[in-house]
Scaffold this motif. Sequence first.
Motif, PDB file in Angstrom:
ATOM      1  N   GLY A  41      64.872  67.137  37.084  1.00 12.53           N
ATOM      2  CA  GLY A  41      63.759  66.954  38.004  1.00 12.53           C
ATOM      3  C   GLY A  41      62.513  67.680  37.530  1.00 12.53           C
ATOM      4  O   GLY A  41      61.402  67.125  37.562  1.00 12.53           O
ATOM      5  N   GLU A  44      61.067  65.779  34.686  1.00 15.05           N
ATOM      6  CA  GLU A  44      60.412  64.559  35.153  1.00 15.05           C
ATOM      7  C   GLU A  44      59.042  64.866  35.752  1.00 15.05           C
ATOM      8  O   GLU A  44      58.080  64.123  35.538  1.00 15.05           O
ATOM      9  N   SER A  64      59.935  61.389  42.200  1.00  9.05           N
ATOM     10  CA  SER A  64      61.338  61.239  41.824  1.00  9.05           C
ATOM     11  C   SER A  64      61.891  62.555  41.271  1.00  9.05           C
ATOM     12  O   SER A  64      63.018  62.948  41.582  1.00  9.05           O
ATOM     13  N   ALA A  67      62.475  64.882  44.101  1.00 10.00           N
ATOM     14  CA  ALA A  67      63.703  64.530  44.825  1.00 10.00           C
ATOM     15  C   ALA A  67      64.929  65.080  44.100  1.00 10.00           C
ATOM     16  O   ALA A  67      65.867  65.568  44.736  1.00 10.00           O
ATOM     17  N   SER A  68      64.915  65.040  42.770  1.00  5.60           N
ATOM     18  CA  SER A  68      66.031  65.597  42.000  1.00  5.60           C
ATOM     19  C   SER A  68      66.137  67.107  42.188  1.00  5.60           C
ATOM     20  O   SER A  68      67.235  67.644  42.355  1.00  5.60           O
ATOM     21  N   TYR A  97      70.414  60.817  48.137  1.00  7.88           N
ATOM     22  CA  TYR A  97      69.489  61.025  47.017  1.00  7.88           C
ATOM     23  C   TYR A  97      69.394  59.755  46.169  1.00  7.88           C
ATOM     24  O   TYR A  97      68.306  59.350  45.775  1.00  7.88           O
ATOM     25  N   ALA A 101      65.883  58.098  45.462  1.00  5.00           N
ATOM     26  CA  ALA A 101      65.376  58.097  44.091  1.00  5.00           C
ATOM     27  C   ALA A 101      65.335  56.675  43.526  1.00  5.00           C
ATOM     28  O   ALA A 101      64.393  56.326  42.807  1.00  5.00           O
ATOM     29  N   ILE A 104      62.240  54.987  44.881  1.00  4.43           N
ATOM     30  CA  ILE A 104      61.034  55.531  44.244  1.00  4.43           C
ATOM     31  C   ILE A 104      60.886  54.981  42.832  1.00  4.43           C
ATOM     32  O   ILE A 104      59.801  54.539  42.430  1.00  4.43           O
ATOM     33  N   LEU A 105      61.979  54.989  42.064  1.00  4.27           N
ATOM     34  CA  LEU A 105      61.899  54.504  40.689  1.00  4.27           C
ATOM     35  C   LEU A 105      61.678  52.997  40.627  1.00  4.27           C
ATOM     36  O   LEU A 105      61.010  52.499  39.713  1.00  4.27           O
TER      37      LEU A 105
END
Length: 122
Positions: A41, A44, A64, A67-68, A97, A101, A104-105
């Motif tokens: 995360g 990223e 994202s 979120a990780s 999650y 995620a 989002i991705l």
Amino acid sequence: MIRGVIGIATAVLFALMPEAMTVGYALVTLIMLAVWAIVTGALEIAAAVSLRKAIVGEWLMGLSGAASVVLGIIIIVLLVVDPLVTLPSAAWVIGSYAIIAGAILLALGLRLRRSGPVGAAT
């Protein structure tokens, strides 16, 4: 020799106490997952910051990554609060999650596809 002794001792423990060893293995796996989530995360987020002028929607990449990081922190907190309750509840946390995620991705991918070739952003 030490590695061999440790290997034999571990095998004996698994044979004599399979439930306890399985729980221990699951806890170690969750710790590894939490560390992985936090590190990836953070990377990223760093990538989103460095690509902010090259792509459109870099904030989605950063989101994202955030979120990780949050996933990793939640798992660590749950493990500290009550490790045995965390094992079954971790599936819900990881599943939630994955949905967030993934959405989002997916949004980032669609946005990048609409923006054209890489580097076309102004």
